[in-house]
Write a protein that holds these residues in place. Structure first.
Motif, short mmCIF file in Angstrom:
data_model
loop_
_atom_site.label_atom_id
_atom_site.label_comp_id
_atom_site.label_asym_id
_atom_site.label_seq_id
_atom_site.Cartn_x
_atom_site.Cartn_y
_atom_site.Cartn_z
N LYS A 109 0.84 -1.22 0.00
CA LYS A 109 0.00 0.00 0.00
C LYS A 109 0.87 1.26 0.00
CE LYS A 109 -3.91 -2.09 2.44
NZ LYS A 109 -4.89 -2.09 1.34
N LEU A 110 2.11 1.14 0.48
CA LEU A 110 3.02 2.30 0.44
C LEU A 110 3.28 2.73 -1.00
CD1 LEU A 110 5.75 1.20 3.01
CD2 LEU A 110 4.17 3.12 3.29
N PHE A 111 3.29 1.75 -1.90
CA PHE A 111 3.66 2.04 -3.29
C PHE A 111 2.42 2.26 -4.18
CE2 PHE A 111 6.86 -0.53 -1.15
CZ PHE A 111 7.88 0.41 -1.12
N SER A 112 1.29 1.64 -3.79
CA SER A 112 0.07 1.86 -4.57
C SER A 112 -0.63 3.14 -4.10
CB SER A 112 -0.89 0.67 -4.40
OG SER A 112 -1.33 0.62 -3.05
N GLY A 113 -0.29 3.57 -2.88
CA GLY A 113 -0.94 4.77 -2.33
C GLY A 113 -2.33 4.50 -1.77
N GLU A 114 -2.70 3.21 -1.60
CA GLU A 114 -4.05 2.89 -1.10
C GLU A 114 -4.13 3.03 0.42
OE1 GLU A 114 -5.61 -0.92 -3.01
OE2 GLU A 114 -3.59 -0.72 -3.76
N LYS A 115 -3.86 4.21 0.88
CA LYS A 115 -3.94 4.51 2.31
C LYS A 115 -3.76 6.00 2.48
CE LYS A 115 0.55 5.35 2.86
NZ LYS A 115 0.85 6.67 3.40
N LEU A 116 -4.16 6.48 3.68
CA LEU A 116 -4.04 7.91 3.97
C LEU A 116 -3.30 8.05 5.30
CD1 LEU A 116 -5.01 10.67 2.89
CD2 LEU A 116 -7.11 10.36 4.18
N GLY A 117 -2.30 8.88 5.34
CA GLY A 117 -1.53 9.08 6.57
C GLY A 117 -0.56 7.95 6.81
N LYS A 118 -0.29 7.69 8.08
CA LYS A 118 0.75 6.73 8.48
C LYS A 118 0.23 5.28 8.39
CE LYS A 118 4.20 4.69 10.20
NZ LYS A 118 5.27 4.38 9.24
N LEU A 119 0.95 4.44 7.67
CA LEU A 119 0.56 3.03 7.51
C LEU A 119 1.16 2.19 8.64
CD1 LEU A 119 -0.88 0.96 5.65
CD2 LEU A 119 1.27 0.75 4.39
N ILE A 120 0.28 1.48 9.35
CA ILE A 120 0.71 0.71 10.53
C ILE A 120 0.08 -0.68 10.49
CG2 ILE A 120 0.44 0.57 13.06
CD1 ILE A 120 0.59 3.68 13.04
N LEU A 121 0.84 -1.68 10.90
CA LEU A 121 0.31 -3.05 11.00
C LEU A 121 0.06 -3.34 12.48
CD1 LEU A 121 -0.13 -5.58 9.13
CD2 LEU A 121 2.12 -6.34 9.90
N GLU A 122 -1.20 -3.65 12.80
CA GLU A 122 -1.52 -4.02 14.18
C GLU A 122 -1.36 -5.53 14.30
OE1 GLU A 122 -5.14 -2.25 15.75
OE2 GLU A 122 -5.38 -4.00 17.04
N VAL A 123 -0.54 -5.94 15.25
CA VAL A 123 -0.21 -7.37 15.32
C VAL A 123 -1.32 -8.15 16.01
CG1 VAL A 123 1.48 -9.01 16.24
CG2 VAL A 123 2.24 -6.81 15.33
#
Ligand SMILES: NC(=O)c1ccc[n+]([C@@H]2O[C@H](COP(=O)([O-])OP(=O)(O)OC[C@H]3O[C@@H](n4cnc5c(N)ncnc54)[C@H](OP(=O)(O)O)[C@@H]3O)[C@@H](O)[C@H]2O)c1
Length: 332
Positions: free
Chosen positions: A318-332
């Motif tokens: 999603k960092l490269f496709s841009g399919e997100k807004l703001g900070k991208l985080i993975l919740e474990v």
């Protein structure tokens, strides 16, 4: 009962955009902390564009991740076992804990975060390295000051959205460059930017001409490539071009540099790169100011949270496709 630790390892080096075959999943017993160490239960993992560079062979400003190793990542979590008086069980900490559910670390490798001040995952974004990158890149490298016209690429992302808001607080005219009408609308209507350019649907040079009548004093570049060239063609006298990153080139095996660099000569401009880690000693100062602006409602924070460690390969893209807004985080 044995705690099981799911881990994501680098299985092979990508050629271009990473694919599922570049990752392998592993599961084994959680590690035991040794003398002077703690065990951290990871709650949130930061997904950062720099991780793509770490997947390539050869060191940049930091060593590459070796094939077979747990993927390096910044993360936050809770200390659940401690063999040192320096860190108590229950402390919330941030550090380079990797893409895994449990990690062993020494206290000097961790930063205790204040969960009462802000949700722990904010220490991966606005109160973490991305926020620090925005603050020091804009003010220290870019030397942005009242009345300057500041243009930011990757403007709706973790670094860019904070950079633009700080520039507004400092009295600058702020124009963001982002992909798609929704992100541009968000920049202007929610974050208070003076203008936004949709690089996917608009002519960047024409729009810069319209939105920056006095040309560009500071360009905070997160993207590189064609966008860097377009903005170079519009710089003002003594402009400062801040090289924060070049995400448009991270998956490009033939990294493209700027063509238009003679604008630096014509406009007596300066282009300077930086690595935020060099500002580690001053992060307290920046975090305190950012937290104050947040508490006063002057700085907005947006996070895009994806759940489950199994989602790591698709979430990272999603960092490269841009399919997100703001900070991208993975919740474990
Ligand atoms: N110098 C330092 O110390 C330092 C520290 C941290 C981060 N950085 C750099 O800061 C930059 C932003 O990082 P971040 O964590 O804030 O990521 P981010 O902006 O939250 O996410 C990346 C964004 O880049 C945009 N993008 C991706 N591919 C693109 C392309 N080909 N052309 C134009 N835009 C593209 C996408 O937004 P759109 O939808 O708008 O395309 C995407 O959402 C990166 O270059 C990173 O390496 C530097």
């Amino acid at each position: 009962m044995t705690m099981m630790n799911k881990q994501v390892r680098l299985a092979s080096r990508p050629d271009g955009l990473p694919t599922d075959s570049n990752w392998s999943f592993d599961e084994g017993p959680a590690p035991e902390p040794g003398e002077g160490e703690v065990l951290v239960k990871v709650s949130h993992i930061s997904l950062d564009p720099a991780m793509r560079a770490w997947m390539n062979e050869g060191a940049t400003y930091i060593e590459d991740v070796k094939v077979g190793d747990v993927m390096r990542a910044n993360a936050v979590g809770e200390v659940i076992a401690s063999n040192t008086p320096k860190l108590e069980v229950g402390a919330q900490v941030q550090g380079v804990l990797g893409v895994q559910q449990y990690a062993v670390a020494k206290p000097k490798e961790l930063l205790v975060v204040d969960a009462a001040l802000a949700p722990v995952q904010s220490y991966l974004g606005i109160l973490g390295w991305p926020g620090m990158t925005a603050y020091f890149g804009l003010l220290d490298i870019g030397k942005a000051k009242e009345g300057d016209t500041v243009v930011i690429s990757g403007a709706a992302g973790a670094v860019g959205s904070v950079t633009g808001q700080i520039a507004k607080l400092k009295g600058c005219r702020v124009v963001g460059i982002a992909g798609g009408p929704d992100k541009c609308k968000y920049l202007v209507e929610e974050l208070g930017f003076d203008g936004a350019i949709d690089y996917k649907n608009e002519n960047i040079r024409n729009r810069l001409g319209e939105l920056c009548p006095k040309r560009v004093d500071v360009f905070f570049d997160n993207v590189g490539g064609e966008i860097l060239d377009a903005v170079l063609s519009k710089v003002a006298m003594h402009a400062r071009i801040v090289i924060s990153g070049a995400i448009s080139q991270y998956n490009n095996p033939r990294f493209r540099g700027p063509n238009n660099y003679m604008a630096l000569l014509t406009y007596r401009a300066r282009m300077e790169g930086f690595v935020v880690f060099d500002y580690a000693a001053r992060c307290g100062e920046a975090a305190a100011e950012i937290a104050k602006w947040m508490s006063e409602g002057k700085l907005k924070n947006k996070e895009h949270i994806v759940k489950g460690i199994e989602s790591f390969p698709s979430a990272f893209l999603k960092l490269f496709s841009g399919e997100k807004l703001g900070k991208l985080i993975l919740e474990v």
